[in-house]
Write a protein that holds these residues in place. Structure first.
Motif, PDB file in Angstrom:
ATOM      1  N   GLU A  45      -4.751   8.155  -5.028  1.00 55.50           N
ATOM      2  CA  GLU A  45      -5.626   7.443  -5.952  1.00 55.50           C
ATOM      3  C   GLU A  45      -7.085   7.512  -5.496  1.00 55.50           C
ATOM      4  N   PHE A  82      11.039  -0.537 -10.982  1.00 54.87           N
ATOM      5  CA  PHE A  82      10.596   0.064 -12.228  1.00 54.87           C
ATOM      6  C   PHE A  82      11.643  -0.117 -13.324  1.00 54.87           C
ATOM      7  N   TYR A  85      11.229  -3.540 -14.597  1.00 59.63           N
ATOM      8  CA  TYR A  85      10.025  -3.567 -15.432  1.00 59.63           C
ATOM      9  C   TYR A  85      10.325  -3.047 -16.837  1.00 59.63           C
ATOM     10  N   ARG A  86      11.030  -1.935 -16.927  1.00 60.15           N
ATOM     11  CA  ARG A  86      11.364  -1.352 -18.238  1.00 60.15           C
ATOM     12  C   ARG A  86      12.285  -2.281 -19.024  1.00 60.15           C
ATOM     13  N   GLY A  90       8.468  -3.333 -20.265  1.00 59.24           N
ATOM     14  CA  GLY A  90       7.370  -2.480 -19.823  1.00 59.24           C
ATOM     15  C   GLY A  90       7.368  -1.160 -20.570  1.00 59.24           C
ATOM     16  N   LYS A  92       5.394   1.748 -19.812  1.00 60.02           N
ATOM     17  CA  LYS A  92       5.149   2.980 -19.052  1.00 60.02           C
ATOM     18  C   LYS A  92       6.467   3.699 -18.800  1.00 60.02           C
ATOM     19  N   ASN A  94       6.810   6.343 -16.404  1.00 55.15           N
ATOM     20  CA  ASN A  94       6.916   6.841 -15.029  1.00 55.15           C
ATOM     21  C   ASN A  94       6.725   5.694 -14.054  1.00 55.15           C
ATOM     22  N   LEU A  96       5.208   3.446 -11.599  1.00 58.09           N
ATOM     23  CA  LEU A  96       3.797   3.161 -11.418  1.00 58.09           C
ATOM     24  C   LEU A  96       3.407   3.126  -9.949  1.00 58.09           C
ATOM     25  N   PRO A  97       2.174   3.510  -9.625  1.00 58.48           N
ATOM     26  CA  PRO A  97       1.727   3.475  -8.228  1.00 58.48           C
ATOM     27  C   PRO A  97       1.923   2.105  -7.572  1.00 58.48           C
ATOM     28  N   ASP A  98       1.693   1.038  -8.320  1.00 56.21           N
ATOM     29  CA  ASP A  98       1.858  -0.298  -7.742  1.00 56.21           C
ATOM     30  C   ASP A  98       3.288  -0.564  -7.286  1.00 56.21           C
ATOM     31  N   SER A 119       1.354  -8.127 -10.191  1.00 62.82           N
ATOM     32  CA  SER A 119       2.531  -7.259 -10.279  1.00 62.82           C
ATOM     33  C   SER A 119       3.314  -7.239  -8.975  1.00 62.82           C
TER      34      SER A 119
END
Length: 127
Positions: A45, A82, A85-86, A90, A92, A94, A96-98, A119
């Motif tokens: 990043e 992730f 999250y989905r 959520g 997104k 892919n 996420l970097p976080d 997050s």
């Protein structure tokens, strides 16, 4: 050990008018008691703000940061977070970097120095 989030480093490197003083203070305070580290996600990043790898490496060294690898259990945990999250809506597609940063800190038992803990708290450090 404290894992430094990209937003804190960008604040310092770009002299953000709102956040640079806070970020500099936090980095200095943490550096007196803990080892400051970043992982490959933060490195990637940060690379967007530099024209060469050498310039990025000089900046990292100048800030007293060490680059450490993400352990496999953290990579696994990032994927699981992730999925959660989905399932919670959520959008997104892919990881996420976080999620990589939060899972790395959780598995390694280290703190995260960030100005956006929401997050991380939701998926890795619930109250």
């Amino acid at each position: 050990m404290v894992l430094v989030d990209t937003n804190v480093l960008i604040d310092v490197l770009e002299d953000d008018p709102q956040w640079s003083d806070w970020s500099i203070h936090q980095l200095r305070a943490q550096a007196t008691i803990r080892r400051l580290v970043i992982n490959p996600v933060v490195y990637a990043e940060l690379s967007t703000a530099f024209s060469t790898i050498e310039a990025l490496d000089r900046a990292i060294d100048g800030l007293g940061l060490a680059l450490i690898e993400i352990p496999r259990p953290a990579l696994f945990l990032a994927g699981k977070a992730f999925v959660r999250y989905r399932r919670q809506g959520g959008r997104k597609r892919n990881v996420l970097p976080d999620f990589f940063i939060g899972a790395h800190a959780a598995v390694s038992g280290c703190l995260i120095l960030t100005r956006d803990a929401r997050s991380y708290d939701t998926y890795f450090f619930p109250a």
